[in-house]
Design an enzyme around this catalytic site. Structure first.
Site, PDB file in Angstrom:
ATOM      1  N   ASP A   1      -4.814  -7.494  -3.951  1.00 25.95           N
ATOM      2  CA  ASP A   1      -4.332  -8.096  -2.711  1.00 25.95           C
ATOM      3  C   ASP A   1      -3.347  -9.185  -3.097  1.00 25.95           C
ATOM      4  O   ASP A   1      -3.274  -9.591  -4.264  1.00 25.95           O
ATOM      5  CB  ASP A   1      -5.513  -8.695  -1.932  1.00 25.95           C
ATOM      6  N   SER A   2      -2.629  -9.701  -2.109  1.00 23.15           N
ATOM      7  CA  SER A   2      -1.705 -10.802  -2.381  1.00 23.15           C
ATOM      8  C   SER A   2      -2.455 -12.079  -2.771  1.00 23.15           C
ATOM      9  O   SER A   2      -1.861 -12.988  -3.321  1.00 23.15           O
ATOM     10  CB  SER A   2      -0.861 -11.068  -1.139  1.00 23.15           C
TER      11      SER A   2
ATOM     12  N   TYR B   1       2.559 -12.249   0.911  1.00 24.84           N
ATOM     13  CA  TYR B   1       3.426 -11.075   0.913  1.00 24.84           C
ATOM     14  C   TYR B   1       3.991 -10.847   2.329  1.00 24.84           C
ATOM     15  O   TYR B   1       5.020 -10.209   2.502  1.00 24.84           O
ATOM     16  CB  TYR B   1       2.630  -9.815   0.536  1.00 24.84           C
TER      17      TYR B   1
ATOM     18  N   CYS C   1      -4.339  -5.153   0.599  1.00 25.29           N
ATOM     19  CA  CYS C   1      -3.405  -5.943   1.417  1.00 25.29           C
ATOM     20  C   CYS C   1      -2.687  -5.025   2.419  1.00 25.29           C
ATOM     21  O   CYS C   1      -2.109  -4.005   2.022  1.00 25.29           O
ATOM     22  CB  CYS C   1      -2.395  -6.588   0.471  1.00 25.29           C
ATOM     23  N   ASN C   2      -2.719  -5.410   3.681  1.00 26.89           N
ATOM     24  CA  ASN C   2      -2.055  -4.591   4.708  1.00 26.89           C
ATOM     25  C   ASN C   2      -0.550  -4.541   4.507  1.00 26.89           C
ATOM     26  O   ASN C   2       0.080  -3.498   4.698  1.00 26.89           O
ATOM     27  CB  ASN C   2      -2.339  -5.163   6.106  1.00 26.89           C
ATOM     28  N   THR C   3       0.036  -5.681   4.119  1.00 24.78           N
ATOM     29  CA  THR C   3       1.490  -5.715   3.945  1.00 24.78           C
ATOM     30  C   THR C   3       1.893  -4.814   2.773  1.00 24.78           C
ATOM     31  O   THR C   3       2.835  -4.016   2.883  1.00 24.78           O
ATOM     32  CB  THR C   3       1.966  -7.162   3.703  1.00 24.78           C
TER      33      THR C   3
ATOM     34  N   CYS D   1      -4.843  -7.114   9.089  1.00 24.61           N
ATOM     35  CA  CYS D   1      -4.543  -8.109   8.053  1.00 24.61           C
ATOM     36  C   CYS D   1      -5.865  -8.524   7.417  1.00 24.61           C
ATOM     37  O   CYS D   1      -6.875  -8.672   8.110  1.00 24.61           O
ATOM     38  CB  CYS D   1      -3.859  -9.332   8.670  1.00 24.61           C
ATOM     39  N   THR D   2      -5.822  -8.713   6.100  1.00 22.30           N
ATOM     40  CA  THR D   2      -7.040  -9.040   5.355  1.00 22.30           C
ATOM     41  C   THR D   2      -7.753 -10.293   5.864  1.00 22.30           C
ATOM     42  O   THR D   2      -8.966 -10.399   5.761  1.00 22.30           O
ATOM     43  CB  THR D   2      -6.670  -9.305   3.882  1.00 22.30           C
TER      44      THR D   2
HETATM   45  N1  DGL Z   1      -3.001  -9.880   2.493  1.00 27.84           N
HETATM   46  C1  DGL Z   1      -2.000  -9.990   3.525  1.00 27.84           C
HETATM   47  C2  DGL Z   1      -2.121  -8.805   4.492  1.00 27.84           C
HETATM   48  O1  DGL Z   1      -3.173  -8.236   4.685  1.00 27.84           O
HETATM   49  C3  DGL Z   1      -2.102 -11.326   4.258  1.00 27.84           C
HETATM   50  C4  DGL Z   1      -1.652 -12.516   3.425  1.00 27.84           C
HETATM   51  C5  DGL Z   1      -0.222 -12.418   2.965  1.00 27.84           C
HETATM   52  O2  DGL Z   1       0.699 -12.560   3.798  1.00 27.84           O
HETATM   53  O3  DGL Z   1      -0.027 -12.173   1.788  1.00 27.84           O
HETATM   54  O4  DGL Z   1      -1.143  -8.432   5.083  1.00 27.84           O
END
Ligand code: DGL
Length: 280
Positions: free
Chosen positions: A17-18, A49, A80-82, A191-192
């Site tokens: 993940d980020s 991210y 990570c969703n992004t 989003c996480t």
């Molecule tokens: N992990 C990111 C997501 O799920 C959220 C935090 C980020 O912006 O890195 O999109």
């Protein structure tokens, strides 16, 4: 079952993940897969991210992937969703290990859940602008109407531990009222970090009957199904809870431990700092 099968399925599952947010996905994986071992990599030097360009997120995702592949994994999970939105297809093409992102499981879950076919999707600016969820949903169920909304303040709120109380409720209300008023019956937390705001979202809109769907839970179900169908589940091997997960971060291991305990709802004992090259 061959010997090589046995060895391969004993490998770790790699999760990245980020930063710390992916621990919400790891928590679900741990719960659903008690015999599995995990490597968790949080790219804390380069978080967030969610505000970055697709090209940059792909480069970051690639460097996280390379680190985990070198460790030796049987399955990669992009928590990570992004990163799942921008980099899943690229990573899938580039490695020989199966890859699961959080977008497909989350999208399939809302399709199953919605009755009135009006769905809200909330995530980072990157996830929302990529339209990754829309693409999967429209492919399967073109009659579903989607109401997307980027909620960029949610991530810093959660990271600060502000998940309940007056300020989070106000922020939640400000972002979500317009999509709730569209008459959605299902809201996807894409989003996480957002599962930690679930209670506040529920309380803020308690007079509306909106089902909240969490990508983390659905991803864990997909991972269980994949491991079972490919006969890749570890069997009959008892592992103690402490040795089950190895944590790596690219910056600030102490901070990761402190905030991570809240995400995982248990103590993280040891986190290793690592440096990973990006320009590849
Ligand atoms: N992990 C990111 C997501 O799920 C959220 C935090 C980020 O912006 O890195 O999109």
């Amino acid at each position: 079952m061959t010997n090589s099968n046995l060895q391969y399925r004993d490998l770790h599952i790699g999760v990245f993940d980020s930063g710390i947010g992916g621990l919400t996905v790891l928590a679900e994986l741990k719960k659903n897969l008690p015999n599995e071992k995990f490597y968790y990599l949080g790219d804390t030097a380069r978080v967030p991210y969610g505000t970055r360009s697709p090209e940059t997120v792909i480069r970051y995702a690639r460097s996280c992937t390379n680190f985990l592949i070198k460790k030796g994994i049987k399955l990669l999970i992009i928590a990570c969703n992004t990163a799942s939105s921008f980099a899943l297809d690229t990573i899938r093409k580039e490695i020989n290990v199966p890859v699961i992102g959080v977008v497909e499981p989350g999208a399939k879950a809302v399709i199953k859940k919605t009755k009135n076919k009006r769905v809200g999707i909330i995530g980072t600016e990157g996830t929302i602008s990529s339209q990754s969820y829309e693409k999967v949903i429209k492919n399967i169920a073109s009659d579903i109407r989607i109401f997307p909304k980027a909620c960029p303040l949610f991530v810093p709120l959660v990271e600060e531990g502000w998940t309940e109380g007056e300020i989070p409720s106000l922020v939640v209300s400000e972002y979500l009222t317009p999509i709730i008023e569209e008459g959605i019956d299902t809201l996807l937390l894409a989003c996480t970090h957002y599962p930690l705001l679930k209670r506040t979202i529920k309380n803020t809109f308690k007079e509306f009957s909106v089902e909240i769907v969490d990508s983390a839970e659905e991803t864990a179900v997909e991972v269980v199904n994949l491991l079972q169908s490919c006969n890749l589940m570890r069997k009959d091997i008892k592992i103690s809870n402490e040795n089950r997960i190895e944590y790596f971060v690219t910056d600030a291991p102490e901070k990761f431990k402190k905030i991570g305990n809240r995400f995982l709802k248990e103590n993280i004992e040891y986190v290793e700092w690592i440096d990973i090259p990006v320009n590849i």
